[in-house]
Design an enzyme around this catalytic site. Sequence first.
Site, PDB file in Angstrom:
ATOM      1  N   ASN A 198      34.965  28.598  -1.857  1.00  0.00           N
ATOM      2  CA  ASN A 198      35.673  27.888  -0.801  1.00  0.00           C
ATOM      3  C   ASN A 198      34.908  28.079   0.501  1.00  0.00           C
ATOM      4  O   ASN A 198      34.656  29.199   0.923  1.00  0.00           O
ATOM      5  CB  ASN A 198      37.104  28.440  -0.684  1.00  0.00           C
ATOM      6  CG  ASN A 198      37.951  27.651   0.298  1.00  0.00           C
ATOM      7  OD1 ASN A 198      37.598  27.531   1.466  1.00  0.00           O
ATOM      8  ND2 ASN A 198      39.058  27.105  -0.161  1.00  0.00           N
ATOM      9  N   HIS A 245      36.736  23.009  -1.091  1.00  0.00           N
ATOM     10  CA  HIS A 245      37.353  24.028  -1.937  1.00  0.00           C
ATOM     11  C   HIS A 245      36.286  24.601  -2.868  1.00  0.00           C
ATOM     12  O   HIS A 245      35.209  24.026  -3.036  1.00  0.00           O
ATOM     13  CB  HIS A 245      38.487  23.397  -2.751  1.00  0.00           C
ATOM     14  CG  HIS A 245      39.730  23.097  -1.961  1.00  0.00           C
ATOM     15  ND1 HIS A 245      40.963  22.919  -2.529  1.00  0.00           N
ATOM     16  CD2 HIS A 245      39.911  22.961  -0.612  1.00  0.00           C
ATOM     17  CE1 HIS A 245      41.863  22.673  -1.584  1.00  0.00           C
ATOM     18  NE2 HIS A 245      41.244  22.693  -0.414  1.00  0.00           N
ATOM     19  N   GLU A 302      36.072  24.793  -6.111  1.00  0.00           N
ATOM     20  CA  GLU A 302      35.689  23.976  -7.266  1.00  0.00           C
ATOM     21  C   GLU A 302      34.830  22.780  -6.826  1.00  0.00           C
ATOM     22  O   GLU A 302      33.867  22.412  -7.509  1.00  0.00           O
ATOM     23  CB  GLU A 302      36.944  23.467  -8.002  1.00  0.00           C
ATOM     24  CG  GLU A 302      37.847  24.586  -8.542  1.00  0.00           C
ATOM     25  CD  GLU A 302      38.898  25.052  -7.536  1.00  0.00           C
ATOM     26  OE1 GLU A 302      38.686  24.908  -6.301  1.00  0.00           O
ATOM     27  OE2 GLU A 302      39.947  25.546  -7.983  1.00  0.00           O
ATOM     28  N   CYS A 327      43.846  23.040  -7.130  1.00  0.00           N
ATOM     29  CA  CYS A 327      44.829  22.227  -6.411  1.00  0.00           C
ATOM     30  C   CYS A 327      44.794  20.808  -6.983  1.00  0.00           C
ATOM     31  O   CYS A 327      44.043  20.503  -7.908  1.00  0.00           O
ATOM     32  CB  CYS A 327      44.490  22.214  -4.915  1.00  0.00           C
ATOM     33  SG  CYS A 327      43.093  21.124  -4.507  1.00  0.00           S
ATOM     34  N   CYS A 379      41.197  19.309  -6.789  1.00  0.00           N
ATOM     35  CA  CYS A 379      40.239  19.916  -7.711  1.00  0.00           C
ATOM     36  C   CYS A 379      40.620  19.626  -9.164  1.00  0.00           C
ATOM     37  O   CYS A 379      39.755  19.442 -10.016  1.00  0.00           O
ATOM     38  CB  CYS A 379      40.125  21.406  -7.429  1.00  0.00           C
ATOM     39  SG  CYS A 379      39.480  21.736  -5.758  1.00  0.00           S
TER      40      CYS A 379
END
Lengths: 144, 144
Positions: free
Chosen positions: A39, A50, A52, A78, A81
């Site tokens: 992140n 983020h 990912e 999230c 992602c």
Amino acid sequence: MDDFMRAAFKEARLGAEEGGVPIGAALVDGDSLVATGRNRRLQDTAPVMHAEINCLYNAGKTIQDFGGMTLYSTLMPCYMCAGAVLQFGITKVVTAESKTANEGFEMMVRHGVEVIDLDLDEAKSLLGEFIRTKPHQWHSHPPK
Amino acid sequence: MDDFMRAAFKEARLGAEEGGVPIGAALVDGDSLVATGRNRRLQDTAPVMHAEINCLYNAGKTIQDFGGMTLYSTLMPCYMCAGAVLQFGITKVVTAESKTANEGFEMMVRHGVEVIDLDLDEAKSLLGEFIRTKPHQWHSHPPK
């Protein structure tokens, strides 16, 4: 915890050292580590960065098709992602915890992605420390 | 077509001039244009750099909370970009077309996002030309 999740944790800790949100990710193709990321929302002043997304961004420098690969993350992805997992045909997601956030779980499972949550205290502790000390930075982007 | 969609189209055409996938996006807060972006997947060798993600990345340089805003895109958002809409609390999405791709529509509607598709021939024509001339670059990342 296997070597791939260890690589994700290493990224999360690098993020913490930078003053960022301590979440890390790793993309794995079979037995091979393709890329890692963390992140960088605060470091890059970029809400979309983020762990990912950063991991897939980094992976794109060497490979363009992530189909059938496995994504490791120290936190359950999230919505964004999880959507990336679907979009790029990633078939398996391994997370270190899903207590702090769980938005993307149902979205991925509904589309047939295998999701394994290791529920590791180490992950909850690392992110929990960040949230306790910088609550306004964690809660600045509430999902819909 | 209003000024905001015109701004998204301008980005899409800039992408075409660069040899990239001609898709553009704009983030709007009330009556104000916050940021624009374009698909930079090919230009940046970054599969995640869709128009909407690029637009939100650019928006992050001036604003951190996108809650309640409207996202314009010359194409219906994919799973990843639709997930970003949910994650950041964007409440309305206006697209120029949804014939070429439609993945994110249901995901957004299910979460209460208002989605308006203008179904503009200009958008289908611009992207259609790219797909006809560079089919392998369009189809290299099939969604799951």
